[in-house]
Scaffold this motif. Structure first.
Motif, PDB file in Angstrom:
ATOM      1  N   VAL A  95       0.843  -1.202   0.000  1.00 54.32           N
ATOM      2  CA  VAL A  95       0.000   0.000   0.000  1.00 54.32           C
ATOM      3  C   VAL A  95       0.877   1.250   0.000  1.00 54.32           C
ATOM      4  O   VAL A  95       0.653   2.189  -0.768  1.00 54.32           O
ATOM      5  N   SER A  96       1.912   1.228   0.856  1.00 55.72           N
ATOM      6  CA  SER A  96       2.759   2.414   0.936  1.00 55.72           C
ATOM      7  C   SER A  96       3.542   2.615  -0.358  1.00 55.72           C
ATOM      8  O   SER A  96       3.911   3.729  -0.712  1.00 55.72           O
ATOM      9  N   GLU A  97       3.765   1.527  -1.083  1.00 61.00           N
ATOM     10  CA  GLU A  97       4.422   1.652  -2.383  1.00 61.00           C
ATOM     11  C   GLU A  97       3.439   2.071  -3.479  1.00 61.00           C
ATOM     12  O   GLU A  97       3.825   2.272  -4.628  1.00 61.00           O
ATOM     13  N   GLY A  98       2.161   2.126  -3.111  1.00 60.44           N
ATOM     14  CA  GLY A  98       1.159   2.526  -4.090  1.00 60.44           C
ATOM     15  C   GLY A  98       0.717   1.401  -4.997  1.00 60.44           C
ATOM     16  O   GLY A  98      -0.007   1.630  -5.955  1.00 60.44           O
ATOM     17  N   LYS A  99       1.175   0.193  -4.712  1.00 56.41           N
ATOM     18  CA  LYS A  99       0.786  -0.915  -5.590  1.00 56.41           C
ATOM     19  C   LYS A  99      -0.572  -1.483  -5.211  1.00 56.41           C
ATOM     20  O   LYS A  99      -1.177  -2.207  -5.988  1.00 56.41           O
ATOM     21  N   LEU A 100      -0.987  -1.186  -4.016  1.00 58.04           N
ATOM     22  CA  LEU A 100      -2.343  -1.540  -3.597  1.00 58.04           C
ATOM     23  C   LEU A 100      -2.934  -0.333  -2.876  1.00 58.04           C
ATOM     24  O   LEU A 100      -2.205   0.529  -2.389  1.00 58.04           O
ATOM     25  N   ILE A 101      -4.233  -0.288  -2.826  1.00 64.83           N
ATOM     26  CA  ILE A 101      -4.884   0.666  -1.939  1.00 64.83           C
ATOM     27  C   ILE A 101      -5.799  -0.125  -1.024  1.00 64.83           C
ATOM     28  O   ILE A 101      -6.037  -1.312  -1.256  1.00 64.83           O
ATOM     29  N   LYS A 102      -6.297   0.514  -0.002  1.00 65.92           N
ATOM     30  CA  LYS A 102      -7.131  -0.261   0.909  1.00 65.92           C
ATOM     31  C   LYS A 102      -8.197   0.601   1.551  1.00 65.92           C
ATOM     32  O   LYS A 102      -8.086   1.819   1.639  1.00 65.92           O
ATOM     33  N   GLU A 103      -9.251  -0.081   1.972  1.00 69.00           N
ATOM     34  CA  GLU A 103     -10.268   0.531   2.817  1.00 69.00           C
ATOM     35  C   GLU A 103      -9.930   0.109   4.237  1.00 69.00           C
ATOM     36  O   GLU A 103     -10.139  -1.026   4.615  1.00 69.00           O
ATOM     37  N   ALA A 104      -9.429   1.036   5.012  1.00 69.55           N
ATOM     38  CA  ALA A 104      -8.906   0.698   6.331  1.00 69.55           C
ATOM     39  C   ALA A 104      -9.981   0.102   7.229  1.00 69.55           C
ATOM     40  O   ALA A 104     -11.142   0.492   7.187  1.00 69.55           O
ATOM     41  N   SER A 105      -9.567  -0.851   7.987  1.00 68.48           N
ATOM     42  CA  SER A 105     -10.421  -1.474   9.005  1.00 68.48           C
ATOM     43  C   SER A 105     -11.606  -2.230   8.433  1.00 68.48           C
ATOM     44  O   SER A 105     -12.472  -2.652   9.175  1.00 68.48           O
ATOM     45  N   LYS A 106     -11.651  -2.356   7.138  1.00 67.97           N
ATOM     46  CA  LYS A 106     -12.738  -3.111   6.548  1.00 67.97           C
ATOM     47  C   LYS A 106     -12.270  -4.519   6.198  1.00 67.97           C
ATOM     48  O   LYS A 106     -11.117  -4.701   5.803  1.00 67.97           O
ATOM     49  N   ALA A 107     -13.179  -5.456   6.311  1.00 67.00           N
ATOM     50  CA  ALA A 107     -12.837  -6.821   5.942  1.00 67.00           C
ATOM     51  C   ALA A 107     -12.584  -6.903   4.444  1.00 67.00           C
ATOM     52  O   ALA A 107     -13.331  -6.344   3.647  1.00 67.00           O
ATOM     53  N   LEU A 151     -28.579 -16.949  -4.913  1.00 71.61           N
ATOM     54  CA  LEU A 151     -27.243 -16.606  -4.428  1.00 71.61           C
ATOM     55  C   LEU A 151     -26.687 -17.843  -3.739  1.00 71.61           C
ATOM     56  O   LEU A 151     -27.427 -18.733  -3.328  1.00 71.61           O
ATOM     57  N   ILE A 152     -25.384 -17.884  -3.648  1.00 68.85           N
ATOM     58  CA  ILE A 152     -24.774 -18.884  -2.792  1.00 68.85           C
ATOM     59  C   ILE A 152     -23.888 -18.140  -1.807  1.00 68.85           C
ATOM     60  O   ILE A 152     -23.644 -16.944  -1.970  1.00 68.85           O
ATOM     61  N   LYS A 153     -23.420 -18.810  -0.796  1.00 78.25           N
ATOM     62  CA  LYS A 153     -22.615 -18.095   0.188  1.00 78.25           C
ATOM     63  C   LYS A 153     -21.568 -18.991   0.820  1.00 78.25           C
ATOM     64  O   LYS A 153     -21.699 -20.214   0.845  1.00 78.25           O
ATOM     65  N   GLU A 154     -20.540 -18.333   1.306  1.00 76.87           N
ATOM     66  CA  GLU A 154     -19.567 -18.997   2.148  1.00 76.87           C
ATOM     67  C   GLU A 154     -19.951 -18.666   3.573  1.00 76.87           C
ATOM     68  O   GLU A 154     -19.760 -17.534   4.021  1.00 76.87           O
ATOM     69  N   ALA A 155     -20.501 -19.642   4.272  1.00 78.16           N
ATOM     70  CA  ALA A 155     -21.063 -19.380   5.586  1.00 78.16           C
ATOM     71  C   ALA A 155     -20.029 -18.812   6.547  1.00 78.16           C
ATOM     72  O   ALA A 155     -18.864 -19.185   6.532  1.00 78.16           O
ATOM     73  N   SER A 156     -20.483 -17.904   7.356  1.00 79.58           N
ATOM     74  CA  SER A 156     -19.672 -17.325   8.437  1.00 79.58           C
ATOM     75  C   SER A 156     -18.451 -16.556   7.941  1.00 79.58           C
ATOM     76  O   SER A 156     -17.606 -16.187   8.741  1.00 79.58           O
ATOM     77  N   LYS A 157     -18.369 -16.345   6.660  1.00 84.27           N
ATOM     78  CA  LYS A 157     -17.253 -15.558   6.150  1.00 84.27           C
ATOM     79  C   LYS A 157     -17.730 -14.131   5.860  1.00 84.27           C
ATOM     80  O   LYS A 157     -18.860 -13.922   5.427  1.00 84.27           O
ATOM     81  N   ALA A 158     -16.833 -13.183   6.070  1.00 82.73           N
ATOM     82  CA  ALA A 158     -17.162 -11.802   5.762  1.00 82.73           C
ATOM     83  C   ALA A 158     -17.348 -11.640   4.263  1.00 82.73           C
ATOM     84  O   ALA A 158     -16.563 -12.168   3.476  1.00 82.73           O
ATOM     85  N   ARG A 159     -18.382 -10.948   3.900  1.00 83.36           N
ATOM     86  CA  ARG A 159     -18.674 -10.681   2.488  1.00 83.36           C
ATOM     87  C   ARG A 159     -18.712 -11.988   1.705  1.00 83.36           C
ATOM     88  O   ARG A 159     -18.096 -12.112   0.645  1.00 83.36           O
ATOM     89  N   GLY A 160     -19.455 -12.928   2.219  1.00 82.09           N
ATOM     90  CA  GLY A 160     -19.380 -14.280   1.684  1.00 82.09           C
ATOM     91  C   GLY A 160     -20.422 -14.637   0.647  1.00 82.09           C
ATOM     92  O   GLY A 160     -20.474 -15.778   0.211  1.00 82.09           O
ATOM     93  N   TYR A 161     -21.235 -13.701   0.223  1.00 84.97           N
ATOM     94  CA  TYR A 161     -22.250 -14.045  -0.767  1.00 84.97           C
ATOM     95  C   TYR A 161     -21.654 -14.026  -2.172  1.00 84.97           C
ATOM     96  O   TYR A 161     -20.813 -13.187  -2.493  1.00 84.97           O
ATOM     97  N   ARG A 162     -22.122 -14.965  -2.994  1.00 83.43           N
ATOM     98  CA  ARG A 162     -21.583 -15.122  -4.355  1.00 83.43           C
ATOM     99  C   ARG A 162     -22.714 -15.353  -5.338  1.00 83.43           C
ATOM    100  O   ARG A 162     -23.824 -15.726  -4.960  1.00 83.43           O
ATOM    101  N   LEU A 163     -22.399 -15.184  -6.589  1.00 84.41           N
ATOM    102  CA  LEU A 163     -23.356 -15.519  -7.637  1.00 84.41           C
ATOM    103  C   LEU A 163     -23.200 -16.994  -7.998  1.00 84.41           C
ATOM    104  O   LEU A 163     -22.084 -17.481  -8.111  1.00 84.41           O
ATOM    105  N   PRO A 164     -24.301 -17.681  -8.171  1.00 80.87           N
ATOM    106  CA  PRO A 164     -24.245 -19.123  -8.433  1.00 80.87           C
ATOM    107  C   PRO A 164     -24.107 -19.430  -9.908  1.00 80.87           C
ATOM    108  O   PRO A 164     -24.996 -20.013 -10.508  1.00 80.87           O
ATOM    109  N   GLU A 165     -23.011 -19.053 -10.511  1.00 83.69           N
ATOM    110  CA  GLU A 165     -22.858 -19.334 -11.929  1.00 83.69           C
ATOM    111  C   GLU A 165     -22.866 -20.818 -12.186  1.00 83.69           C
ATOM    112  O   GLU A 165     -22.258 -21.596 -11.455  1.00 83.69           O
TER     113      GLU A 165
END
Lengths: 221, 221
Positions: free
Chosen positions: A53-65, B58-72
């Motif tokens: 991130v500090s190299e600018g090769k990635l960016i991030k939303e802090a504290s977000k999963a 939809l399908i999902k990865e249970a108990s995972k953050a942001r775990g919903y997916r499209l069921p292609e």
DNA sequence: TTGCATAGCATACAAATGTATGCTATAGTT
DNA sequence: AACTATAGCATACATTTGTATGCTATGCAA
């Protein structure tokens, strides 16, 4: 202790791992990076990520999963899936859209425009490099400019032609000497849209994403 | 209390919200869905999501953050970005890959193959519906079958031709009567790969994703 | 009416996940 | 040797985020 790798080496691989996951639409967690590289500490993975991130090769939303992102210049337009329609014949376009043959990914989307795709039949446009079996990407619009290649309803069937104006009348011109121009009666022309891209798949069928039954629709938003 | 909406109505909109986010590569959290629709309870959002899962939309990865997916069906191959090379001349392909003109999204990837894209110059293949300015998607491979359209190095420049075999010799045939076939000396032919797709952009420049400087590379994994 | 299904709300809890601090080891530099 | 930088480890903690339980309200059908 785990052997140290040369400076930057591992980080480069971490970058590619994250990039791959992001392009797949599945942003990784720090711990997933850790596991992927066998680090025994979360912090090792995190250190690499933060450095990137500090190299600018990635960016991030802090504290977000799963908050790491690729720093596209501008913003990479989301690949949209547009329906590939088979037979567009009687009835409105909307009815044809409800039962698409599949979906084709396009990489641009300007605003609210409505796109769809059609498989070309016939050789009437070979002069424009559009062959039978080609897929044309169409932007739905009620009018077009002279010279545009358009899709219009003629005799209850969708046809691809070039739009011309002759003697103050709109005409649909093929690009093939064996075909004759179509001169629709005034007010009789139903324009479906303008062709904005032509594709030809030379190998097997492309990955048409058959989205789960009946719930995919014209992707305009 | 917030007014109730007709059955299924809201859920349909939730589905599209999630779908849009997933296609953007940013899977939403339950609470983001909640916020997007103004629900006052997380559980309302979650109920919709779980219903969509039970409906198979939809399908999902249970108990995972942001775990919903499209069921292609099968699995939608991740759209890969392949480098669009400008001038491929002297030197190996690899050197040209390091400084691409941009990136083009393709929707398939079988295994470990290496893809790249080239902008076509010249009219030697118009008979095959390949016009100047078209973009060809190429799979790198050391050999090809007769009849394949290939990219080969001729006189230190990449050229697109159809591969033919005449009198036991490999020839590169244009599809334009104004051009002559190329008959390379035996062992003198450097094949870059096979053309698997042809694209023509009729409007403005397509969304070429200019990935952050120097860190994007040939996407083969 | 009763029963049932759906939409929505409120709150609490637990698991997943990001973050911080301090440590060891190796290599290069002065 | 002393200093510095980088790679990596271990552990604890805080936030985000998924999950569970119980509730109210509305519409519909038996």
């Amino acid at each position: 202790m785990t052997p140290k790798t040369p400076p930057g080496q591992t980080r480069h691989r971490v970058y590619h791992f994250v990039r791959k996951r992001l392009l797949e639409g599945r942003p990784p967690t720090v711990r997933e990076v850790q596991a992927a590289f066998g680090f025994r500490s979360v912090q090792t993975a995190r250190a690499h990520l933060e450095t990137l991130v500090s190299e600018g090769k990635l960016i991030k939303e802090a504290s977000k999963a799963r908050g790491y992102r690729l720093p596209e210049v501008g913003q990479l337009p989301a690949p949209a899936l547009v329906p590939l329609l088979g037979q567009v014949q009687a009835g409105t376009l909307t009815t044809a859209v409800e039962d698409p043959e599949g979906y084709v990914a396009v990489q641009y989307r300007h605003g609210q425009e409505t796109l769809f795709a059609l498989r070309v039949r016939g050789r009437s446009m070979t002069g424009a490099g559009i062959l039978p079996g080609d897929v044309v990407i169409v932007r739905q619009q009620p009018s077009a400019d002279p010279g545009d290649i358009v899709v219009a309803m003629v005799d209850d069937e969708a046809t691809v032609k070039r739009l011309r104006v002759r003697k103050n009348r709109v005409e649909l011109h093929p690009e093939n000497p064996h075909f004759k121009p179509i001169v629709p009666e005034t007010g009789d022309l139903v324009l479906l849209g303008k062709v904005i891209e032509v594709r030809r798949y030379l190998e097997n069928i492309p990955a048409l994403a058959f989205i789960h039954g009946g719930h995919a629709d014209l992707f305009a938003g």
